[in-house]
Motif scaffolding. Structure first.
Motif, PDB file in Angstrom:
ATOM      1  N   PHE A  26      75.233  52.657  83.240  1.00  0.00           N
ATOM      2  CA  PHE A  26      75.168  53.663  82.171  1.00  0.00           C
ATOM      3  C   PHE A  26      73.846  53.574  81.421  1.00  0.00           C
ATOM      4  O   PHE A  26      73.246  54.595  81.069  1.00  0.00           O
ATOM      5  CB  PHE A  26      76.337  53.455  81.209  1.00  0.00           C
ATOM      6  CG  PHE A  26      76.419  54.437  80.080  1.00  0.00           C
ATOM      7  CD1 PHE A  26      76.963  55.694  80.273  1.00  0.00           C
ATOM      8  CD2 PHE A  26      75.952  54.103  78.816  1.00  0.00           C
ATOM      9  CE1 PHE A  26      77.050  56.604  79.223  1.00  0.00           C
ATOM     10  CE2 PHE A  26      76.031  54.998  77.763  1.00  0.00           C
ATOM     11  CZ  PHE A  26      76.582  56.258  77.975  1.00  0.00           C
ATOM     12  N   GLU A  27      73.387  52.358  81.179  1.00  0.00           N
ATOM     13  CA  GLU A  27      72.158  52.153  80.421  1.00  0.00           C
ATOM     14  C   GLU A  27      70.948  52.734  81.149  1.00  0.00           C
ATOM     15  O   GLU A  27      70.037  53.278  80.531  1.00  0.00           O
ATOM     16  CB  GLU A  27      71.948  50.659  80.161  1.00  0.00           C
ATOM     17  CG  GLU A  27      70.702  50.317  79.370  1.00  0.00           C
ATOM     18  CD  GLU A  27      70.736  50.810  77.935  1.00  0.00           C
ATOM     19  OE1 GLU A  27      69.647  50.993  77.360  1.00  0.00           O
ATOM     20  OE2 GLU A  27      71.834  51.022  77.400  1.00  0.00           O
ATOM     21  N   LYS A  28      70.936  52.631  82.470  1.00  0.00           N
ATOM     22  CA  LYS A  28      69.785  53.093  83.247  1.00  0.00           C
ATOM     23  C   LYS A  28      69.672  54.611  83.275  1.00  0.00           C
ATOM     24  O   LYS A  28      68.576  55.165  83.237  1.00  0.00           O
ATOM     25  CB  LYS A  28      69.871  52.555  84.677  1.00  0.00           C
ATOM     26  CG  LYS A  28      69.618  51.065  84.773  1.00  0.00           C
ATOM     27  CD  LYS A  28      69.714  50.579  86.213  1.00  0.00           C
ATOM     28  CE  LYS A  28      69.420  49.088  86.307  1.00  0.00           C
ATOM     29  NZ  LYS A  28      69.532  48.601  87.711  1.00  0.00           N
ATOM     30  N   ASP A  29      70.791  55.301  83.341  1.00  0.00           N
ATOM     31  CA  ASP A  29      70.792  56.761  83.323  1.00  0.00           C
ATOM     32  C   ASP A  29      72.223  57.262  83.244  1.00  0.00           C
ATOM     33  O   ASP A  29      73.155  56.576  83.672  1.00  0.00           O
ATOM     34  CB  ASP A  29      70.118  57.335  84.571  1.00  0.00           C
ATOM     35  CG  ASP A  29      69.943  58.863  84.486  1.00  0.00           C
ATOM     36  OD1 ASP A  29      69.780  59.364  83.352  1.00  0.00           O
ATOM     37  OD2 ASP A  29      69.957  59.525  85.528  1.00  0.00           O
ATOM     38  N   ARG A  30      72.376  58.452  82.668  1.00  0.00           N
ATOM     39  CA  ARG A  30      73.686  59.078  82.547  1.00  0.00           C
ATOM     40  C   ARG A  30      73.500  60.517  82.108  1.00  0.00           C
ATOM     41  O   ARG A  30      72.392  60.919  81.725  1.00  0.00           O
ATOM     42  CB  ARG A  30      74.556  58.365  81.513  1.00  0.00           C
ATOM     43  CG  ARG A  30      74.037  58.450  80.049  1.00  0.00           C
ATOM     44  CD  ARG A  30      73.233  57.252  79.690  1.00  0.00           C
ATOM     45  NE  ARG A  30      72.783  57.230  78.306  1.00  0.00           N
ATOM     46  CZ  ARG A  30      71.972  56.290  77.815  1.00  0.00           C
ATOM     47  NH1 ARG A  30      71.523  55.321  78.593  1.00  0.00           N
ATOM     48  NH2 ARG A  30      71.598  56.317  76.553  1.00  0.00           N
ATOM     49  N   ILE A  31      74.560  61.281  82.169  1.00  0.00           N
ATOM     50  CA  ILE A  31      74.547  62.570  81.497  1.00  0.00           C
ATOM     51  C   ILE A  31      74.364  62.255  80.014  1.00  0.00           C
ATOM     52  O   ILE A  31      75.129  61.467  79.449  1.00  0.00           O
ATOM     53  CB  ILE A  31      75.854  63.340  81.755  1.00  0.00           C
ATOM     54  CG1 ILE A  31      75.963  63.684  83.247  1.00  0.00           C
ATOM     55  CG2 ILE A  31      75.911  64.595  80.907  1.00  0.00           C
ATOM     56  CD1 ILE A  31      77.248  64.383  83.640  1.00  0.00           C
ATOM     57  N   PRO A  32      73.332  62.804  79.355  1.00  0.00           N
ATOM     58  CA  PRO A  32      72.922  62.308  78.039  1.00  0.00           C
ATOM     59  C   PRO A  32      74.011  62.228  76.969  1.00  0.00           C
ATOM     60  O   PRO A  32      73.955  61.361  76.105  1.00  0.00           O
ATOM     61  CB  PRO A  32      71.822  63.295  77.637  1.00  0.00           C
ATOM     62  CG  PRO A  32      71.220  63.708  78.940  1.00  0.00           C
ATOM     63  CD  PRO A  32      72.385  63.793  79.885  1.00  0.00           C
ATOM     64  N   TYR A 122      74.854  64.545  90.056  1.00  0.00           N
ATOM     65  CA  TYR A 122      74.140  64.907  88.825  1.00  0.00           C
ATOM     66  C   TYR A 122      72.661  64.561  88.936  1.00  0.00           C
ATOM     67  O   TYR A 122      71.786  65.368  88.625  1.00  0.00           O
ATOM     68  CB  TYR A 122      74.760  64.180  87.629  1.00  0.00           C
ATOM     69  CG  TYR A 122      73.846  64.134  86.427  1.00  0.00           C
ATOM     70  CD1 TYR A 122      73.639  65.259  85.637  1.00  0.00           C
ATOM     71  CD2 TYR A 122      73.162  62.964  86.092  1.00  0.00           C
ATOM     72  CE1 TYR A 122      72.775  65.218  84.550  1.00  0.00           C
ATOM     73  CE2 TYR A 122      72.305  62.914  85.012  1.00  0.00           C
ATOM     74  CZ  TYR A 122      72.116  64.045  84.245  1.00  0.00           C
ATOM     75  OH  TYR A 122      71.241  64.008  83.179  1.00  0.00           O
ATOM     76  N   ARG A 123      72.373  63.361  89.415  1.00  0.00           N
ATOM     77  CA  ARG A 123      70.978  62.924  89.538  1.00  0.00           C
ATOM     78  C   ARG A 123      70.207  63.812  90.508  1.00  0.00           C
ATOM     79  O   ARG A 123      69.063  64.202  90.239  1.00  0.00           O
ATOM     80  CB  ARG A 123      70.945  61.461  90.004  1.00  0.00           C
ATOM     81  CG  ARG A 123      69.562  60.938  90.337  1.00  0.00           C
ATOM     82  CD  ARG A 123      68.631  60.976  89.164  1.00  0.00           C
ATOM     83  NE  ARG A 123      67.263  60.654  89.564  1.00  0.00           N
ATOM     84  CZ  ARG A 123      66.184  60.984  88.893  1.00  0.00           C
ATOM     85  NH1 ARG A 123      66.290  61.663  87.757  1.00  0.00           N
ATOM     86  NH2 ARG A 123      64.988  60.659  89.324  1.00  0.00           N
ATOM     87  N   ARG A 124      70.840  64.166  91.616  1.00  0.00           N
ATOM     88  CA  ARG A 124      70.194  65.050  92.584  1.00  0.00           C
ATOM     89  C   ARG A 124      69.903  66.413  91.962  1.00  0.00           C
ATOM     90  O   ARG A 124      68.830  66.977  92.155  1.00  0.00           O
ATOM     91  CB  ARG A 124      71.090  65.211  93.815  1.00  0.00           C
ATOM     92  CG  ARG A 124      70.452  66.022  94.945  1.00  0.00           C
ATOM     93  CD  ARG A 124      71.439  66.342  96.057  1.00  0.00           C
ATOM     94  NE  ARG A 124      72.151  65.153  96.499  1.00  0.00           N
ATOM     95  CZ  ARG A 124      73.453  64.978  96.375  1.00  0.00           C
ATOM     96  NH1 ARG A 124      74.205  65.923  95.815  1.00  0.00           N
ATOM     97  NH2 ARG A 124      74.031  63.874  96.817  1.00  0.00           N
ATOM     98  N   PHE A 187      64.666  59.098  81.434  1.00  0.00           N
ATOM     99  CA  PHE A 187      63.633  59.964  80.858  1.00  0.00           C
ATOM    100  C   PHE A 187      63.780  61.389  81.391  1.00  0.00           C
ATOM    101  O   PHE A 187      63.723  62.363  80.626  1.00  0.00           O
ATOM    102  CB  PHE A 187      62.250  59.403  81.200  1.00  0.00           C
ATOM    103  CG  PHE A 187      61.106  60.317  80.842  1.00  0.00           C
ATOM    104  CD1 PHE A 187      60.746  60.525  79.528  1.00  0.00           C
ATOM    105  CD2 PHE A 187      60.391  60.972  81.842  1.00  0.00           C
ATOM    106  CE1 PHE A 187      59.687  61.374  79.198  1.00  0.00           C
ATOM    107  CE2 PHE A 187      59.333  61.817  81.528  1.00  0.00           C
ATOM    108  CZ  PHE A 187      58.979  62.016  80.201  1.00  0.00           C
ATOM    109  N   GLU A 188      63.975  61.526  82.681  1.00  0.00           N
ATOM    110  CA  GLU A 188      64.114  62.855  83.275  1.00  0.00           C
ATOM    111  C   GLU A 188      65.394  63.541  82.813  1.00  0.00           C
ATOM    112  O   GLU A 188      65.415  64.758  82.579  1.00  0.00           O
ATOM    113  CB  GLU A 188      64.065  62.756  84.801  1.00  0.00           C
ATOM    114  CG  GLU A 188      62.693  62.396  85.322  1.00  0.00           C
ATOM    115  CD  GLU A 188      62.627  62.307  86.839  1.00  0.00           C
ATOM    116  OE1 GLU A 188      63.663  62.530  87.498  1.00  0.00           O
ATOM    117  OE2 GLU A 188      61.538  62.023  87.366  1.00  0.00           O
TER     118      GLU A 188
END
Length: 336
Positions: A26-32, A122-124, A187-188
């Motif tokens: 979760f910390e590295k990336d997620r739906i904001p 989601y990431r894709r 970030f993205e």
């Protein structure tokens, strides 16, 4: 089991999104705007993942054992959710973790949905959207020497994108001081969210950056659009720039880290300058440290970059309110 696509999920405004992955994921990336309610903690995920390579069935059983122990606590957490809203739930790929929670939440009477493809989908989607992104607005791009208050201006100029804020890095050797720099993926995600929020705007303010902000890269589509934007140079006196540098870097109790970076810059400065800077650090004369770093190191580097921008206008930021007014006029905005 109800399912929902990534695209439809991102169109929702007030509904609840739950990320069931471990805290480190979760910390590295997620739906904001997602809430993290993990089935496995970081150590449990590591144990199950390692076991899965040799014995998938045993790993799955262990995962369920961990889950069952947490079930009472998780049930209480879910009961606190707003029952009038949709609940969208995801894990890494829409597999066992999220499916288990969708069933639980549905049984509790909530309108629960499984995110199709999970975080991976989601990431894709975010990556693909950023690759082909064409902003429906024009950028007004602020360039200036270090400490000229560009970030402070962005806080008062609406609408704007604070790339350094999204990256949690001020884009310099000292840029991580007092901050927790983010990974490229997060970030993205945050940038994509902000870009979607700005749809319908005519002009957006942004700070002129190199392609890289700390550890992360600005997506090519956005960076190219910034290069096409209206470039404005922001000037500021050395006294006010030094004050801004002190505020940004010397108020976080990280003097030892600053010393390390000063020593690291020795090849770009003289031995005498480094010795003087370290002595000034001992004396806590942060204003003088800032002035020397600006005049003897950063200014020449920034001047070269600003020169390449081809600025059409120049403003002075010694009075931030007057500068904001001037920038709004340049952007063709009416004052509210």
């Amino acid at each position: 089991m109800q399912k929902i696509s990534v695209e439809e999920t991102l169109k929702l405004k007030d509904d609840i999104v739950i990320d069931t992955r471990s805290p480190v994921e979760f910390e590295k990336d997620r739906i904001p705007w997602a809430i993290n309610i993990p089935i496995l903690d970081n150590e449990e995920r590591k144990i199950v993942g390692t076991l899965y390579k040799d014995n998938p069935d045993k790993a799955i059983k262990l995962g369920y054992d961990y889950y069952n122990k947490k079930l009472p606590r998780m049930t209480e957490e879910f009961k606190k959710l707003d029952s009038s809203k949709k609940i969208i739930i995801y894990c890494w790929r829409g597999g066992m973790r999220s499916q288990t929670i969708v069933k639980l939440v549905s049984d509790l009477g909530f309108n629960a949905f499984l995110l199709e493809g999970g975080y991976r989908a989601y990431r894709r989607y975010v990556r693909e959207q950023l690759e082909k992104y064409e902003p429906p607005f024009a950028f007004v791009v602020l360039y200036g020497l270090a400490g000229s208050g560009k970030t402070e201006l962005l806080k008062q100029l609406k609408p704007s994108i604070d790339l350094e804020g999204l990256a949690q890095h001020r884009s310099s050797n000292f840029g991580a001081i007092g901050l927790n720099p983010r990974e490229q993926k997060l970030f993205e995600s945050l940038l994509f969210k902000r870009l979607k929020e700005l749809e319908g705007e005519n002009v957006v303010f942004v700070e002129g950056e190199s392609h890289k902000v700390g550890k992360v890269f600005i997506p090519n589509s956005v960076f190219k659009a910034m290069k096409r934007g209206l470039a404005v140079r922001v000037n500021c006196s050395i006294e006010n720039r030094a004050k801004q540098i002190v505020k940004d870097y010397f108020t976080h109790g990280e003097d030892d880290k600053i010393r390390e970076i000063i020593v690291y810059l020795k090849p770009h400065l003289t031995k005498k300058v480094v010795e003087d800077l370290l002595k000034l650090m001992d004396d806590k004369n942060y204003t003088e440290v800032s002035k020397i770093l600006l005049l003897k190191y950063y200014d020449s580097k920034y001047e070269h970059y600003i020169g390449q921008a081809g600025c059409s206008y120049t403003v002075c930021n010694d009075d931030i309110q007057e500068c904001v007014k001037e920038l709004k006029k340049i952007a063709g905005q009416s004052e509210k």
